[in-house]
Design a protein around this motif. Sequence first.
Motif, PDB file in Angstrom:
ATOM      1  N   TYR A   1      10.811  13.002   1.273  1.00 17.99           N
ATOM      2  CA  TYR A   1      10.427  14.425   2.095  1.00 17.99           C
ATOM      3  C   TYR A   1       9.217  15.383   1.235  1.00 17.99           C
ATOM      4  O   TYR A   1       7.973  15.255   1.823  1.00 17.99           O
ATOM      5  CB  TYR A   1      11.158  15.233   2.719  1.00 17.99           C
ATOM      6  N   GLU A   2       9.545  15.187   0.173  1.00 23.14           N
ATOM      7  CA  GLU A   2       8.309  16.171  -0.399  1.00 23.14           C
ATOM      8  C   GLU A   2       7.305  15.088  -0.898  1.00 23.14           C
ATOM      9  O   GLU A   2       6.019  15.779  -0.836  1.00 23.14           O
ATOM     10  CB  GLU A   2       9.304  17.054  -1.185  1.00 23.14           C
ATOM     11  N   ALA A   3       7.406  14.251  -1.517  1.00 29.63           N
ATOM     12  CA  ALA A   3       6.348  12.941  -1.885  1.00 29.63           C
ATOM     13  C   ALA A   3       5.350  12.747  -0.546  1.00 29.63           C
ATOM     14  O   ALA A   3       4.549  12.646  -0.984  1.00 29.63           O
ATOM     15  CB  ALA A   3       7.116  11.882  -1.885  1.00 29.63           C
ATOM     16  N   SER A   4       6.372  12.418   0.615  1.00 31.11           N
ATOM     17  CA  SER A   4       5.523  12.385   1.641  1.00 31.11           C
ATOM     18  C   SER A   4       4.447  13.426   2.259  1.00 31.11           C
ATOM     19  O   SER A   4       3.419  13.231   1.843  1.00 31.11           O
ATOM     20  CB  SER A   4       6.257  11.931   3.293  1.00 31.11           C
ATOM     21  N   ARG A   5       5.106  14.699   2.544  1.00 35.09           N
ATOM     22  CA  ARG A   5       4.517  15.689   2.242  1.00 35.09           C
ATOM     23  C   ARG A   5       3.338  16.156   2.004  1.00 35.09           C
ATOM     24  O   ARG A   5       2.200  16.436   2.250  1.00 35.09           O
ATOM     25  CB  ARG A   5       5.267  16.996   2.939  1.00 35.09           C
ATOM     26  N   ASN A   6       3.611  15.690   0.748  1.00 37.50           N
ATOM     27  CA  ASN A   6       2.128  16.230  -0.429  1.00 37.50           C
ATOM     28  C   ASN A   6       1.079  15.177  -0.445  1.00 37.50           C
ATOM     29  O   ASN A   6      -0.017  14.892   0.167  1.00 37.50           O
ATOM     30  CB  ASN A   6       2.640  15.969  -2.301  1.00 37.50           C
ATOM     31  N   LEU A   7       1.818  13.444   0.231  1.00 43.09           N
ATOM     32  CA  LEU A   7       0.521  12.499   0.395  1.00 43.09           C
ATOM     33  C   LEU A   7      -0.078  12.920   1.722  1.00 43.09           C
ATOM     34  O   LEU A   7      -1.862  12.658   1.640  1.00 43.09           O
ATOM     35  CB  LEU A   7       1.585  11.436   0.357  1.00 43.09           C
TER      36      LEU A   7
ATOM     37  N   ALA B   1       3.849   8.745  -5.656  1.00 40.85           N
ATOM     38  CA  ALA B   1       3.777  10.685  -5.504  1.00 40.85           C
ATOM     39  C   ALA B   1       4.604  10.693  -5.864  1.00 40.85           C
ATOM     40  O   ALA B   1       5.061  12.787  -6.569  1.00 40.85           O
ATOM     41  CB  ALA B   1       3.755  10.232  -3.609  1.00 40.85           C
ATOM     42  N   LEU B   2       6.151  10.257  -6.095  1.00 37.15           N
ATOM     43  CA  LEU B   2       7.571  10.465  -6.364  1.00 37.15           C
ATOM     44  C   LEU B   2       7.434  10.951  -7.767  1.00 37.15           C
ATOM     45  O   LEU B   2       8.495  11.804  -7.951  1.00 37.15           O
ATOM     46  CB  LEU B   2       8.072   9.131  -5.827  1.00 37.15           C
ATOM     47  N   LEU B   3       6.655  10.142  -8.529  1.00 39.44           N
ATOM     48  CA  LEU B   3       7.313  10.686  -9.817  1.00 39.44           C
ATOM     49  C   LEU B   3       5.871  11.233 -10.280  1.00 39.44           C
ATOM     50  O   LEU B   3       6.130  12.257 -11.371  1.00 39.44           O
ATOM     51  CB  LEU B   3       6.234   9.417 -10.816  1.00 39.44           C
ATOM     52  N   GLY B   4       4.894  11.933  -9.481  1.00 40.63           N
ATOM     53  CA  GLY B   4       3.718  12.808 -10.439  1.00 40.63           C
ATOM     54  C   GLY B   4       4.000  13.734  -9.709  1.00 40.63           C
ATOM     55  O   GLY B   4       2.792  14.988  -9.577  1.00 40.63           O
ATOM     56  N   GLU B   5       3.817  14.391  -7.778  1.00 40.35           N
ATOM     57  CA  GLU B   5       3.823  14.744  -6.732  1.00 40.35           C
ATOM     58  C   GLU B   5       5.051  16.039  -6.573  1.00 40.35           C
ATOM     59  O   GLU B   5       4.800  16.376  -5.954  1.00 40.35           O
ATOM     60  CB  GLU B   5       3.038  14.348  -5.886  1.00 40.35           C
ATOM     61  N   VAL B   6       6.489  15.894  -6.875  1.00 41.94           N
ATOM     62  CA  VAL B   6       7.197  15.975  -6.798  1.00 41.94           C
ATOM     63  C   VAL B   6       7.221  17.473  -7.798  1.00 41.94           C
ATOM     64  O   VAL B   6       7.246  17.338  -9.111  1.00 41.94           O
ATOM     65  CB  VAL B   6       8.222  15.230  -6.396  1.00 41.94           C
ATOM     66  N   GLU B   7       7.513  18.448  -7.210  1.00 39.35           N
ATOM     67  CA  GLU B   7       7.696  19.895  -8.186  1.00 39.35           C
ATOM     68  C   GLU B   7       9.187  19.829  -8.862  1.00 39.35           C
ATOM     69  O   GLU B   7      10.014  19.720  -8.113  1.00 39.35           O
ATOM     70  CB  GLU B   7       7.342  21.133  -7.219  1.00 39.35           C
ATOM     71  N   GLY B   8       9.321  20.331  -9.958  1.00 36.77           N
ATOM     72  CA  GLY B   8      10.626  21.642 -10.237  1.00 36.77           C
ATOM     73  C   GLY B   8      10.820  22.133 -11.203  1.00 36.77           C
ATOM     74  O   GLY B   8       9.795  22.779 -11.469  1.00 36.77           O
ATOM     75  N   THR B   9      11.967  22.578 -11.065  1.00 40.48           N
ATOM     76  CA  THR B   9      12.596  23.864 -11.866  1.00 40.48           C
ATOM     77  C   THR B   9      12.374  23.756 -13.691  1.00 40.48           C
ATOM     78  O   THR B   9      13.462  22.993 -13.732  1.00 40.48           O
ATOM     79  CB  THR B   9      12.661  25.059 -10.893  1.00 40.48           C
TER      80      THR B   9
ATOM     81  N   THR C   1       0.815  -1.267   0.207  1.00 36.92           N
ATOM     82  CA  THR C   1       0.314  -0.208  -0.369  1.00 36.92           C
ATOM     83  C   THR C   1       1.062   1.108   0.100  1.00 36.92           C
ATOM     84  O   THR C   1       0.724   2.228  -0.782  1.00 36.92           O
ATOM     85  CB  THR C   1      -0.803  -0.056   1.020  1.00 36.92           C
ATOM     86  N   ILE C   2       1.666   1.276   0.971  1.00 37.83           N
ATOM     87  CA  ILE C   2       2.935   2.222   0.683  1.00 37.83           C
ATOM     88  C   ILE C   2       3.462   2.376  -0.713  1.00 37.83           C
ATOM     89  O   ILE C   2       3.944   3.405  -1.145  1.00 37.83           O
ATOM     90  CB  ILE C   2       3.750   2.511   1.935  1.00 37.83           C
ATOM     91  N   GLY C   3       4.079   1.266  -0.574  1.00 43.57           N
ATOM     92  CA  GLY C   3       5.339   1.750  -2.061  1.00 43.57           C
ATOM     93  C   GLY C   3       4.809   1.839  -3.166  1.00 43.57           C
ATOM     94  O   GLY C   3       4.657   2.983  -4.251  1.00 43.57           O
ATOM     95  N   ILE C   4       3.192   1.394  -3.523  1.00 44.09           N
ATOM     96  CA  ILE C   4       2.282   2.100  -4.463  1.00 44.09           C
ATOM     97  C   ILE C   4       1.845   3.305  -4.631  1.00 44.09           C
ATOM     98  O   ILE C   4       2.281   4.601  -5.321  1.00 44.09           O
ATOM     99  CB  ILE C   4       1.052   1.133  -4.453  1.00 44.09           C
ATOM    100  N   ALA C   5       2.069   4.362  -3.308  1.00 42.85           N
ATOM    101  CA  ALA C   5       1.604   5.463  -3.519  1.00 42.85           C
ATOM    102  C   ALA C   5       2.972   6.489  -3.414  1.00 42.85           C
ATOM    103  O   ALA C   5       2.762   7.955  -4.426  1.00 42.85           O
ATOM    104  CB  ALA C   5       0.676   5.398  -1.830  1.00 42.85           C
ATOM    105  N   MET C   6       3.824   6.189  -2.356  1.00 46.26           N
ATOM    106  CA  MET C   6       4.955   6.617  -2.859  1.00 46.26           C
ATOM    107  C   MET C   6       5.371   6.297  -3.789  1.00 46.26           C
ATOM    108  O   MET C   6       6.065   7.981  -4.468  1.00 46.26           O
ATOM    109  CB  MET C   6       6.031   5.854  -1.945  1.00 46.26           C
TER     110      MET C   6
END
Length: 335
Positions: free
Chosen positions: A216-222, A52-60, A44-49
């Motif tokens: 950290y950012e992926a976890s915070r966004n979740l 989130a890592l591939l789609g929710e982490v912000e970049g510039t 459960t955690i692996g799928i969500a993380m």
Amino acid sequence: MIRDEISVSIQTLRWKCIESRAYSKRLHYGRFALSPLRKGRANTIGIAMRRALLGEVEGTCITRVKLENIKHEYSAIIGIEESVHDLLMNLKEIVLRSDSYGIREASIYIVGPRNVTAQDIILPPSVKIIDTTQHIARLTKSITSDIRLQIEKNRGYIIHSSNNYQDGIFPIDAVFMPVRDANYSIHSYGSGNEIPEVLFLEIWTNGGLTPREALYEASRNLIDLFIPFLHGEEQNIDGMNKKKGSNMLPFPLSHVLTDTGETKEKIEFQHIFIDQLELPPQTYNSLRRANIHTLLDLLNYSREDLMRIEHLGKESVEQVLEVLRKLFAIDPPRN
């Protein structure tokens, strides 16, 4: 190779950074472990993380380029070895890091003949280049190159129309994804009825963030996504939601219509989160960065206070005020 082990205990759960490597400035690797987990939780955690890592982490990245007297992507530029298309592709690959939101302006002003690299980009103070050796173009003649750039911070990716070129302005397909790849695996150990599991997370980044920062950012966004479920209350309102096609508010109406005193009203407003107001993403992010998370937080700001929030322009403030007037019949006071 750098090996680092840091553990954080939450009851019996512990996480560790097992391995951390920097293969180059634009390729970082990290491996993390979380244990002990009951059977099924690791998946459960692996799928969500991973999502989130591939789609929710912000970049510039660079999202727009302005070239004088150039009308088409496949035009040749006198004195520059690369075509416009190759130049745009090289600029697209530049890895940047920024801690601020909004649109930033940058430029390249150089005199040839010489090679142009990322080091030649004149950046605003809030933006940093990860690898200054990245190639951009080669000037073969004694010409002056003046290139204007637009830089943004966001998440996901944006695809532009190939025909959307005006006055030498070329949009670039932006990929705001500092995480190159993420995988997880699950291992069981022990014996008996309850066999604990260990979740292993592997993260590769482009250097814009370290794997630890991305985690950290992926976890915070979740966590932010689940906060409304901790405070939401589903209630039936007489005359509401019964008629087909009736307008539904994104939160319980009882949180808005309060007539039992100021204290009760504050409690109800505290349970309405700003992500429930359906504001534009840039406006929502600016408010969140200012530590405005609930309607009660927002109501502590006057119109002038909102105007002073970084990256929250006049148009965004008017959108916020319109939502407050439309949904709550509230108009924040002026200073």
